[in-house]
Design a protein around this motif. Structure first.
Motif, PDB file in Angstrom:
ATOM      1  N   ALA A 152      80.259  25.314  19.581  1.00  0.00           N
ATOM      2  CA  ALA A 152      81.613  24.744  19.657  1.00  0.00           C
ATOM      3  C   ALA A 152      81.842  24.109  21.030  1.00  0.00           C
ATOM      4  N   GLY A 153      81.336  24.733  22.081  1.00  0.00           N
ATOM      5  CA  GLY A 153      81.445  24.143  23.417  1.00  0.00           C
ATOM      6  C   GLY A 153      80.701  22.836  23.521  1.00  0.00           C
ATOM      7  N   TYR A 154      79.484  22.785  22.956  1.00  0.00           N
ATOM      8  CA  TYR A 154      78.717  21.540  22.992  1.00  0.00           C
ATOM      9  C   TYR A 154      79.391  20.436  22.183  1.00  0.00           C
ATOM     10  N   ILE A 155      79.977  20.794  21.070  1.00  0.00           N
ATOM     11  CA  ILE A 155      80.680  19.788  20.264  1.00  0.00           C
ATOM     12  C   ILE A 155      81.875  19.225  21.032  1.00  0.00           C
ATOM     13  N   LEU A 156      82.569  20.084  21.772  1.00  0.00           N
ATOM     14  CA  LEU A 156      83.672  19.587  22.604  1.00  0.00           C
ATOM     15  C   LEU A 156      83.167  18.680  23.722  1.00  0.00           C
ATOM     16  N   PHE A 157      81.985  18.980  24.271  1.00  0.00           N
ATOM     17  CA  PHE A 157      81.401  18.086  25.273  1.00  0.00           C
ATOM     18  C   PHE A 157      81.113  16.719  24.679  1.00  0.00           C
ATOM     19  N   VAL A 158      80.593  16.699  23.470  1.00  0.00           N
ATOM     20  CA  VAL A 158      80.274  15.436  22.810  1.00  0.00           C
ATOM     21  C   VAL A 158      81.544  14.639  22.515  1.00  0.00           C
ATOM     22  N   ALA A 159      82.625  15.322  22.231  1.00  0.00           N
ATOM     23  CA  ALA A 159      83.881  14.656  21.878  1.00  0.00           C
ATOM     24  C   ALA A 159      84.668  14.194  23.101  1.00  0.00           C
ATOM     25  N   ARG A 160      84.066  14.248  24.279  1.00  0.00           N
ATOM     26  CA  ARG A 160      84.778  13.837  25.490  1.00  0.00           C
ATOM     27  C   ARG A 160      85.188  12.384  25.384  1.00  0.00           C
ATOM     28  N   GLY A 161      86.412  12.124  25.689  1.00  0.00           N
ATOM     29  CA  GLY A 161      86.984  10.798  25.534  1.00  0.00           C
ATOM     30  C   GLY A 161      87.838  10.708  24.279  1.00  0.00           C
ATOM     31  N   ALA A 162      87.430  11.424  23.225  1.00  0.00           N
ATOM     32  CA  ALA A 162      88.214  11.450  21.998  1.00  0.00           C
ATOM     33  C   ALA A 162      89.247  12.564  22.038  1.00  0.00           C
ATOM     34  N   VAL A 163      88.964  13.603  22.805  1.00  0.00           N
ATOM     35  CA  VAL A 163      89.903  14.710  22.975  1.00  0.00           C
ATOM     36  C   VAL A 163      90.283  14.774  24.452  1.00  0.00           C
ATOM     37  N   PRO A 164      91.416  15.379  24.772  1.00  0.00           N
ATOM     38  CA  PRO A 164      91.825  15.462  26.179  1.00  0.00           C
ATOM     39  C   PRO A 164      90.804  16.224  27.031  1.00  0.00           C
ATOM     40  N   ASP A 165      90.802  15.911  28.326  1.00  0.00           N
ATOM     41  CA  ASP A 165      89.845  16.531  29.240  1.00  0.00           C
ATOM     42  C   ASP A 165      90.007  18.042  29.323  1.00  0.00           C
ATOM     43  N   LEU A 166      91.206  18.536  29.110  1.00  0.00           N
ATOM     44  CA  LEU A 166      91.405  19.980  29.143  1.00  0.00           C
ATOM     45  C   LEU A 166      90.502  20.663  28.120  1.00  0.00           C
ATOM     46  N   PHE A 167      90.391  20.083  26.937  1.00  0.00           N
ATOM     47  CA  PHE A 167      89.552  20.668  25.895  1.00  0.00           C
ATOM     48  C   PHE A 167      88.087  20.313  26.081  1.00  0.00           C
ATOM     49  N   SER A 168      87.799  19.055  26.431  1.00  0.00           N
ATOM     50  CA  SER A 168      86.407  18.623  26.486  1.00  0.00           C
ATOM     51  C   SER A 168      85.673  19.130  27.711  1.00  0.00           C
ATOM     52  N   ILE A 169      86.375  19.575  28.733  1.00  0.00           N
ATOM     53  CA  ILE A 169      85.701  20.085  29.926  1.00  0.00           C
ATOM     54  C   ILE A 169      85.983  21.568  30.108  1.00  0.00           C
ATOM     55  N   VAL A 170      87.248  21.929  30.257  1.00  0.00           N
ATOM     56  CA  VAL A 170      87.604  23.304  30.611  1.00  0.00           C
ATOM     57  C   VAL A 170      87.322  24.259  29.457  1.00  0.00           C
ATOM     58  N   VAL A 171      87.805  23.940  28.281  1.00  0.00           N
ATOM     59  CA  VAL A 171      87.601  24.835  27.140  1.00  0.00           C
ATOM     60  C   VAL A 171      86.123  24.865  26.747  1.00  0.00           C
ATOM     61  N   ALA A 172      85.448  23.726  26.845  1.00  0.00           N
ATOM     62  CA  ALA A 172      84.023  23.688  26.512  1.00  0.00           C
ATOM     63  C   ALA A 172      83.220  24.580  27.450  1.00  0.00           C
ATOM     64  N   ASN A 173      83.489  24.512  28.748  1.00  0.00           N
ATOM     65  CA  ASN A 173      82.785  25.385  29.691  1.00  0.00           C
ATOM     66  C   ASN A 173      83.107  26.846  29.436  1.00  0.00           C
ATOM     67  N   THR A 174      84.352  27.141  29.122  1.00  0.00           N
ATOM     68  CA  THR A 174      84.734  28.519  28.833  1.00  0.00           C
ATOM     69  C   THR A 174      84.007  29.030  27.586  1.00  0.00           C
ATOM     70  N   LEU A 175      83.922  28.214  26.548  1.00  0.00           N
ATOM     71  CA  LEU A 175      83.202  28.613  25.340  1.00  0.00           C
ATOM     72  C   LEU A 175      81.718  28.824  25.614  1.00  0.00           C
ATOM     73  N   LEU A 176      81.138  27.989  26.466  1.00  0.00           N
ATOM     74  CA  LEU A 176      79.724  28.163  26.808  1.00  0.00           C
ATOM     75  C   LEU A 176      79.494  29.456  27.578  1.00  0.00           C
ATOM     76  N   ILE A 177      80.398  29.804  28.478  1.00  0.00           N
ATOM     77  CA  ILE A 177      80.272  31.054  29.221  1.00  0.00           C
ATOM     78  C   ILE A 177      80.389  32.237  28.274  1.00  0.00           C
ATOM     79  N   LEU A 178      81.386  32.209  27.396  1.00  0.00           N
ATOM     80  CA  LEU A 178      81.552  33.301  26.433  1.00  0.00           C
ATOM     81  C   LEU A 178      80.357  33.399  25.484  1.00  0.00           C
ATOM     82  N   GLY A 179      79.885  32.271  25.016  1.00  0.00           N
ATOM     83  CA  GLY A 179      78.737  32.271  24.114  1.00  0.00           C
ATOM     84  C   GLY A 179      77.486  32.812  24.771  1.00  0.00           C
ATOM     85  N   THR A 180      77.269  32.463  26.024  1.00  0.00           N
ATOM     86  CA  THR A 180      76.115  32.987  26.751  1.00  0.00           C
ATOM     87  C   THR A 180      76.235  34.490  26.938  1.00  0.00           C
ATOM     88  N   GLY A 181      77.447  34.969  27.166  1.00  0.00           N
ATOM     89  CA  GLY A 181      77.669  36.409  27.275  1.00  0.00           C
ATOM     90  C   GLY A 181      77.346  37.135  25.978  1.00  0.00           C
TER      91      GLY A 181
END
Length: 99
Positions: A36-65
């Motif tokens: 889900a984090g990677y999909i938000l990274f791919v959608a950068r520009g189509a979705v606001p930066d809050l979701f495509s950067i901040v939420v994506a990084n947060t999801l990647l951290i949680l997923g790695t955990g």
């Protein structure tokens, strides 16, 4: 991103095995969060930066955990010190603040 999405889909398709093995359940959660984090990274520009950067990084951290917890469960390792979680929380907060 594609391998993370395929891993999540593959793990979610084998429900019988996941129900019997707690490490696979943790891996499927982790892979789903990472994809889900990677999909938000791919959608950068189509979705606001809050979701495509901040939420994506947060999801990647949680997923790695979750993937880490699945590895610990798979190898039947003992519970680690709480300092690992304190350091992980500090690292996650620093990455969240930076992004």
């Amino acid at each position: 991103m594609l391998t993370s999405v395929l891993l999540a889909a593959g793990l979610l398709l084998v429900n019988r095995i996941i129900a019997n093995d707690p490490s696979l359940r943790l891996w499927s959660r982790g892979a789903t969060l990472c994809s889900a984090g990677y999909i938000l990274f791919v959608a950068r520009g189509a979705v606001p930066d809050l979701f495509s950067i901040v939420v994506a990084n947060t999801l990647l951290i949680l997923g790695t955990g979750w993937l880490y917890l699945g590895n610990r469960q798979y190898f039947d390792l003992e519970r680690e010190s709480t300092w690992y979680w304190v350091m992980a929380a500090v690292g996650a907060a620093a990455i969240f603040y930076f992004t």
